[in-house]
Design a protein around this motif. Structure first.
Motif, PDB file in Angstrom:
ATOM      1  N   GLU A  52      71.119  58.249  69.698  1.00 29.33           N
ATOM      2  CA  GLU A  52      69.913  59.017  69.472  1.00 29.33           C
ATOM      3  C   GLU A  52      69.014  58.275  68.540  1.00 29.33           C
ATOM      4  O   GLU A  52      67.748  58.108  68.639  1.00 29.33           O
ATOM      5  N   LYS A  53      69.726  57.675  67.498  1.00 24.38           N
ATOM      6  CA  LYS A  53      68.590  57.131  66.438  1.00 24.38           C
ATOM      7  C   LYS A  53      68.461  55.609  66.865  1.00 24.38           C
ATOM      8  O   LYS A  53      67.212  55.075  66.390  1.00 24.38           O
ATOM      9  N   ILE A  54      68.848  54.949  67.689  1.00 19.16           N
ATOM     10  CA  ILE A  54      68.565  53.665  68.355  1.00 19.16           C
ATOM     11  C   ILE A  54      67.358  53.991  69.223  1.00 19.16           C
ATOM     12  O   ILE A  54      66.262  53.317  69.155  1.00 19.16           O
ATOM     13  N   ASP A  55      67.288  54.964  69.914  1.00 22.66           N
ATOM     14  CA  ASP A  55      66.149  55.488  71.006  1.00 22.66           C
ATOM     15  C   ASP A  55      65.206  55.864  69.847  1.00 22.66           C
ATOM     16  O   ASP A  55      63.776  55.552  70.344  1.00 22.66           O
ATOM     17  N   GLU A  56      65.141  56.430  68.801  1.00 20.72           N
ATOM     18  CA  GLU A  56      64.229  56.763  68.117  1.00 20.72           C
ATOM     19  C   GLU A  56      63.527  55.561  67.271  1.00 20.72           C
ATOM     20  O   GLU A  56      62.421  55.522  67.262  1.00 20.72           O
ATOM     21  N   ILE A  57      64.325  54.673  66.894  1.00 20.50           N
ATOM     22  CA  ILE A  57      63.572  53.241  66.703  1.00 20.50           C
ATOM     23  C   ILE A  57      62.989  52.652  67.617  1.00 20.50           C
ATOM     24  O   ILE A  57      61.589  52.180  67.328  1.00 20.50           O
ATOM     25  N   LEU A  58      63.376  52.539  68.815  1.00 19.86           N
ATOM     26  CA  LEU A  58      62.586  51.823  70.023  1.00 19.86           C
ATOM     27  C   LEU A  58      61.377  52.835  70.340  1.00 19.86           C
ATOM     28  O   LEU A  58      60.405  52.138  70.764  1.00 19.86           O
ATOM     29  N   ASP A  59      61.483  54.026  70.527  1.00 18.90           N
ATOM     30  CA  ASP A  59      60.286  54.792  70.846  1.00 18.90           C
ATOM     31  C   ASP A  59      59.379  54.832  69.745  1.00 18.90           C
ATOM     32  O   ASP A  59      58.168  54.655  70.201  1.00 18.90           O
ATOM     33  N   GLY A  60      59.724  54.725  68.388  1.00 17.15           N
ATOM     34  CA  GLY A  60      58.635  54.438  67.384  1.00 17.15           C
ATOM     35  C   GLY A  60      58.009  53.091  67.546  1.00 17.15           C
ATOM     36  O   GLY A  60      56.777  52.929  67.535  1.00 17.15           O
ATOM     37  N   LEU A  61      58.736  52.217  67.949  1.00 16.94           N
ATOM     38  CA  LEU A  61      58.005  50.916  68.155  1.00 16.94           C
ATOM     39  C   LEU A  61      56.901  50.683  69.127  1.00 16.94           C
ATOM     40  O   LEU A  61      56.086  50.290  69.076  1.00 16.94           O
ATOM     41  N   MET A  62      57.523  51.403  70.535  1.00 11.69           N
ATOM     42  CA  MET A  62      56.513  51.507  71.355  1.00 11.69           C
ATOM     43  C   MET A  62      55.070  52.238  71.044  1.00 11.69           C
ATOM     44  O   MET A  62      54.128  52.116  71.782  1.00 11.69           O
ATOM     45  N   THR A  63      55.254  53.107  70.187  1.00 11.53           N
ATOM     46  CA  THR A  63      54.023  53.972  69.843  1.00 11.53           C
ATOM     47  C   THR A  63      53.013  53.341  68.665  1.00 11.53           C
ATOM     48  O   THR A  63      51.806  53.592  68.766  1.00 11.53           O
ATOM     49  N   GLU A  64      53.552  51.962  68.213  1.00  9.49           N
ATOM     50  CA  GLU A  64      52.711  51.350  67.275  1.00  9.49           C
ATOM     51  C   GLU A  64      51.696  50.637  67.806  1.00  9.49           C
ATOM     52  O   GLU A  64      51.694  50.305  69.068  1.00  9.49           O
ATOM     53  N   ASP A  65      50.429  50.659  67.188  1.00  8.80           N
ATOM     54  CA  ASP A  65      49.260  50.036  67.909  1.00  8.80           C
ATOM     55  C   ASP A  65      49.481  48.472  68.033  1.00  8.80           C
ATOM     56  O   ASP A  65      48.895  48.006  69.135  1.00  8.80           O
ATOM     57  N   ASP A  66      50.047  47.967  66.998  1.00  8.99           N
ATOM     58  CA  ASP A  66      50.383  46.364  67.385  1.00  8.99           C
ATOM     59  C   ASP A  66      51.457  45.875  67.850  1.00  8.99           C
ATOM     60  O   ASP A  66      52.286  44.909  67.545  1.00  8.99           O
ATOM     61  N   ASN A  67      51.983  46.688  68.553  1.00  9.15           N
ATOM     62  CA  ASN A  67      53.421  46.531  69.403  1.00  9.15           C
ATOM     63  C   ASN A  67      53.572  45.291  69.917  1.00  9.15           C
ATOM     64  O   ASN A  67      52.778  45.180  70.817  1.00  9.15           O
ATOM     65  N   ARG A  68      54.409  44.283  69.597  1.00  6.82           N
ATOM     66  CA  ARG A  68      54.585  43.035  70.268  1.00  6.82           C
ATOM     67  C   ARG A  68      55.895  42.771  70.384  1.00  6.82           C
ATOM     68  O   ARG A  68      56.379  41.707  70.865  1.00  6.82           O
ATOM     69  N   PHE A  69      56.844  43.862  70.817  1.00  3.58           N
ATOM     70  CA  PHE A  69      58.284  43.713  71.042  1.00  3.58           C
ATOM     71  C   PHE A  69      58.573  44.077  72.498  1.00  3.58           C
ATOM     72  O   PHE A  69      59.690  43.648  72.925  1.00  3.58           O
ATOM     73  N   SER A  70      57.712  44.461  73.387  1.00  4.88           N
ATOM     74  CA  SER A  70      57.996  44.558  74.756  1.00  4.88           C
ATOM     75  C   SER A  70      59.275  45.597  74.755  1.00  4.88           C
ATOM     76  O   SER A  70      60.295  45.168  75.483  1.00  4.88           O
ATOM     77  N   VAL A  71      59.215  46.497  74.051  1.00  7.51           N
ATOM     78  CA  VAL A  71      60.305  47.627  74.249  1.00  7.51           C
ATOM     79  C   VAL A  71      60.278  48.304  75.701  1.00  7.51           C
ATOM     80  O   VAL A  71      59.250  48.726  76.091  1.00  7.51           O
ATOM     81  N   PRO A  72      61.250  48.199  76.344  1.00  2.83           N
ATOM     82  CA  PRO A  72      61.407  49.138  77.571  1.00  2.83           C
ATOM     83  C   PRO A  72      61.483  50.565  77.409  1.00  2.83           C
ATOM     84  O   PRO A  72      62.262  51.036  76.448  1.00  2.83           O
ATOM     85  N   PRO A  73      60.649  51.384  78.068  1.00  8.83           N
ATOM     86  CA  PRO A  73      60.813  52.962  77.920  1.00  8.83           C
ATOM     87  C   PRO A  73      62.249  53.358  78.374  1.00  8.83           C
ATOM     88  O   PRO A  73      62.491  54.453  78.018  1.00  8.83           O
ATOM     89  N   ARG A  74      62.911  52.775  79.265  1.00 10.05           N
ATOM     90  CA  ARG A  74      64.202  53.289  79.867  1.00 10.05           C
ATOM     91  C   ARG A  74      65.129  51.779  79.905  1.00 10.05           C
ATOM     92  O   ARG A  74      64.512  50.900  79.958  1.00 10.05           O
ATOM     93  N   ALA A  75      66.545  52.215  79.897  1.00  6.31           N
ATOM     94  CA  ALA A  75      67.298  51.196  80.084  1.00  6.31           C
ATOM     95  C   ALA A  75      67.102  50.284  81.472  1.00  6.31           C
ATOM     96  O   ALA A  75      67.068  50.980  82.528  1.00  6.31           O
ATOM     97  N   LEU A  76      66.972  49.073  81.451  1.00  6.25           N
ATOM     98  CA  LEU A  76      66.955  48.274  82.464  1.00  6.25           C
ATOM     99  C   LEU A  76      67.913  48.328  83.273  1.00  6.25           C
ATOM    100  O   LEU A  76      69.022  47.973  82.734  1.00  6.25           O
ATOM    101  N   PRO A  77      68.104  48.719  84.756  1.00  5.33           N
ATOM    102  CA  PRO A  77      69.087  48.488  85.502  1.00  5.33           C
ATOM    103  C   PRO A  77      70.278  47.349  85.322  1.00  5.33           C
ATOM    104  O   PRO A  77      71.470  47.391  85.132  1.00  5.33           O
ATOM    105  N   GLU A  78      69.611  46.464  85.262  1.00  4.81           N
ATOM    106  CA  GLU A  78      70.517  44.953  85.137  1.00  4.81           C
ATOM    107  C   GLU A  78      71.011  44.942  83.780  1.00  4.81           C
ATOM    108  O   GLU A  78      71.901  44.043  83.582  1.00  4.81           O
ATOM    109  N   LEU A  79      70.641  45.729  82.544  1.00  6.19           N
ATOM    110  CA  LEU A  79      71.403  45.804  81.619  1.00  6.19           C
ATOM    111  C   LEU A  79      72.364  46.576  81.334  1.00  6.19           C
ATOM    112  O   LEU A  79      73.272  46.554  80.486  1.00  6.19           O
TER     113      LEU A  79
END
Length: 185
Positions: A52-79
């Motif tokens: 839950e906390k990892i998803d919160e961190i990643l979701d928070g990064l996705m909403t940043e205006d200057d997000n430069r981290f290419s955070v996937p919204p869902r787990a990529l199947p190959e990973l």
């Protein structure tokens, strides 16, 4: 005494997995880098909370205006990793405390895990803390890129949910050997 540090930076594999049958499972956070393998036992609630906390961190990064981290919204199947934990599991320590953060300089989720420290009394714990001698014998420092972290969280959620089914009447877990609902109050 110095602390043994199990460090995994960009691990080859990192998973939450279990050993045992539902109702008697032991949960493990397991990380492998090359031939080094670290297995930390943890409670089911720790596994759910970590996801839950990892998803919160990643979701928070996705909403940043200057997000430069290419955070996937869902787990990529190959990973996604659906393989069981590596056997035999040799427990390095049992989780007692955890810290979670994001390192912007490397674009990695950082998990710091510390063992459960058993003391005889609350007074002893307070004394050890005052004296600064409550130093953990071991610690795990795990650094995962954002895609790996998203896949790790997804697997952890699935492992937690793969336990015993809930009884539709009382909501308690049902054992494979049978289930008796508690009397209604």
């Amino acid at each position: 005494m110095s602390t043994i540090v199990h460090e995994h930076d960009w691990p080859d594999r990192v998973v939450i997995g279990t050993v045992g049958r539902p109702g008697a499972r032991t949960f493990y956070l397991q990380a492998r880098t090359g031939r080094r393998l670290t297995s930390v036992a943890l409670e089911k609630q720790w596994a759910a909370s970590l996801a839950e906390k990892i998803d919160e961190i990643l979701d928070g990064l996705m909403t940043e205006d200057d997000n430069r981290f290419s955070v996937p919204p869902r787990a990529l199947p190959e990973l996604l990793d659906d393989d069981p934990v590596e056997q035999p599991v040799e427990e390095d320590f049992r989780l007692g405390q955890m810290r979670l953060s994001f390192d912007r300089s490397t674009a990695q989720v950082v998990v710091e895990a510390y063992p459960l420290v058993e003391v005889e009394s609350e007074e002893e714990a307070e004394r050890l803390e005052r004296e600064g001698t409550l130093v953990p014998e071991e610690e795990l420092i795990l650094r995962m890129p954002v895609g790996t972290a998203r896949a790790f969280a997804e697997r952890a959620r699935r492992v937690v949910l793969a336990g015993r089914p809930e009884c539709p009447l009382c909501g308690r877990p049902m054992d494979p050997d049978g289930h008796v609902c508690p009397p209604l109050q």
